[in-house]
Design an enzyme around this catalytic site. Structure first.
Site, PDB file in Angstrom:
ATOM      1  N   SER A 278      -6.024   3.397   4.472  1.00 38.35           N
ATOM      2  CA  SER A 278      -5.480   2.553   3.401  1.00 38.35           C
ATOM      3  C   SER A 278      -6.542   1.654   2.784  1.00 38.35           C
ATOM      4  O   SER A 278      -6.297   0.473   2.496  1.00 38.35           O
ATOM      5  CB  SER A 278      -4.312   1.703   3.931  1.00 38.35           C
TER       6      SER A 278
ATOM      7  N   LYS B 150      -0.056   3.771  -2.635  1.00 39.12           N
ATOM      8  CA  LYS B 150      -1.133   4.769  -2.554  1.00 39.12           C
ATOM      9  C   LYS B 150      -0.629   6.205  -2.509  1.00 39.12           C
ATOM     10  O   LYS B 150      -1.407   7.132  -2.732  1.00 39.12           O
ATOM     11  CB  LYS B 150      -2.022   4.461  -1.348  1.00 39.12           C
TER      12      LYS B 150
ATOM     13  N   SER C  52       0.788  -1.240   0.000  1.00 36.59           N
ATOM     14  CA  SER C  52       0.000   0.000   0.000  1.00 36.59           C
ATOM     15  C   SER C  52       0.811   1.277   0.000  1.00 36.59           C
ATOM     16  O   SER C  52       0.237   2.368  -0.042  1.00 36.59           O
ATOM     17  CB  SER C  52      -0.954   0.014   1.198  1.00 36.59           C
TER      18      SER C  52
END
Length: 435
Positions: A126, A74, A71
């Site tokens: 997230s 992101k 993640s």
């Protein structure tokens, strides 16, 4: 024969003993940017400490090893949404977005969300489905958005990064040539992306505001008579970046985890003129969730204790040292004289324009370790051939540390020098022999 073998064995044993003794006696070589150069070790398989202003890698452990990044992806999704979207737009959730696995906001097909709200869902909690809603709103599909991500990575200078998903879930694709490409990056590239987000992006302030927010609440919307009406479900997002409260000056960051990538992290810290970025990949697997915080603190402290900010103003090349360059075949004020042209440094932000109490823009300074210095290499043409236009590039001044160039200033001609022609010759003859 037996005597020969015994003699050979004895000599071999003696040679090995001497080599071992010398190895213990002679100090071992210490390599820069290596764990041998520090008093700590790291859990991460790949790690980088970067000077965010200059992009200089201050420390690395397999920093260019290509690995999945979970993640931490992101941060690229967020900065692209900020740069290409309108935060007041309403984005609709598709069935594909609703099908994303945890961690997720649990969007439902057909629901609308304000784009600005989704960015908090993306960066604080997230949420994987929020990333897909954002990507589809900005680019029409996650595939199109991945192309935007990869294009942006190339623009930033990340050539070992390949994005497939907007949320960082493990993924592979087969290229036209049959090669299998993996959603992946390197610690060096990841640090470079974070540095862009906090230093160079036109949306850097919005990026920092979102990633530093402790908590955020919002609601979803529905469309009614061409208007978007709230009053639906409400959501609460809390920031899970524990590093923000671990060290003074903690600036931003993003965690990540998948079964393939392990725990990942990218974070930033700023003190005075110094801005550091740490990127960690494959930093342990369950139950080693805290390894990333230990590694981050170690690297940040290493940077704070060993590096100081220096401006390139300290090493700026003195323009007065530049000499005029001879111009072959150039016109002069008198017949028979050699033509020369003065040169100058193309320095839009001259040293005089930067007050001592103001930090220069990114690219005009970098972090140096004690004993390091900025080397200056000035190269100019020795001769030119007419005609020469004003502003012609005739040399360059490079500012280097350890052989890496961090800034280049160009040397330009200050005026034009026409070539000798028939009319100039006639004019000179008239002035010398008649007028």
């Amino acid at each position: 024969m037996k005597l020969f073998r015994k003699t050979l064995l004895k000599r071999t044993a003696l040679l090995l003993f001497i080599l071992l003794f010398l190895k213990l006696l002679i100090p071992q070589t210490v390599y820069a940017n290596d764990e041998k150069n520090t008093d700590f070790s790291l859990y991460a398989q790949s790690a980088v400490l970067m000077d965010a202003a200059s992009g200089r890698i201050l420390y690395e452990k397999d920093g260019h090893k290509i690995l999945p990044m979970a993640s931490t992806t992101k941060i690229m999704t967020c900065i692209l949404a900020l740069e290409n979207g309108n935060l007041e737009d309403y984005a609709i959730a598709s069935s594909y977005a609703a099908s994303m696995p945890k961690v997720k906001l649990s969007v439902k097909e057909g629901e609308y969300y304000r784009l600005g709200d989704l960015l908090y869902s993306l960066m604080l909690e997230s949420h994987n489905d929020a990333a897909v809603v954002i990507a589809e709103h900005i680019a029409g599909s996650t595939q199109n958005f991945a192309q935007m991500m990869n294009q942006k990575a190339r623009e930033i200078g990340c050539h070992d990064t390949f994005f497939i998903t907007p949320n960082g879930l493990d993924a592979t694709v087969t290229a036209k040539d049959g090669t299998v490409k993996v959603h992946s990056t390197t610690a060096a590239d990841l640090a470079k992306i974070m540095s862009y987000c906090i230093m160079d992006s036109p949306e850097k302030e919005n990026f920092l505001a979102i990633t530093r927010t402790p908590s955020y609440s919002f609601e979803n919307y529905r469309e009614k008579d061409g208007q978007f009406v709230g009053g639906g479900r409400t959501f609460q997002c809390n920031n899970h970046n524990a590093f923000l409260s671990m060290m003074d000056g903690a600036l931003s960051g993003k965690t990540g985890f998948t079964g393939t990538a392990g725990y990942c992290y990218v974070g930033a810290l700023r003190r005075d003129e110094r801005t550091y970025v740490v990127a960690l990949l494959a930093c342990g697997w369950p139950n080693n969730k805290t390894y990333k915080w230990s590694d981050t603190r170690n690297l940040m402290n290493y940077g704070l204790e060993n590096y100081e900010y220096h401006t390139l103003k300290e090493a700026a090349f003195d323009e007065d040292r530049l000499k005029p360059i001879k111009v072959l075949g150039g016109q002069t004020n008198s017949l028979g004289a050699d033509a020369y042209v003065d040169v100058k440094i193309d320095r839009p932000l001259s040293d005089e324009n930067i007050p001592d109490n103001v930090t220069p823009p990114a690219g005009d300074g970098l972090l140096l370790k004690k004993g390091e210095s900025i080397q200056v290499d000035c190269q100019t043409a020795t001769e030119l051939t007419a005609p020469i236009e004003a502003g012609t590039r005739v040399g360059a001044i490079r500012y280097l540390v350890d052989g890496t160039v961090y800034k280049v200033e160009y040397i330009l001609t200050s005026r034009s020098v026409p070539a000798i022609d028939f009319s100039w010759c006639i004019s000179q003859i008239l002035h010398r022999y008649i007028l």
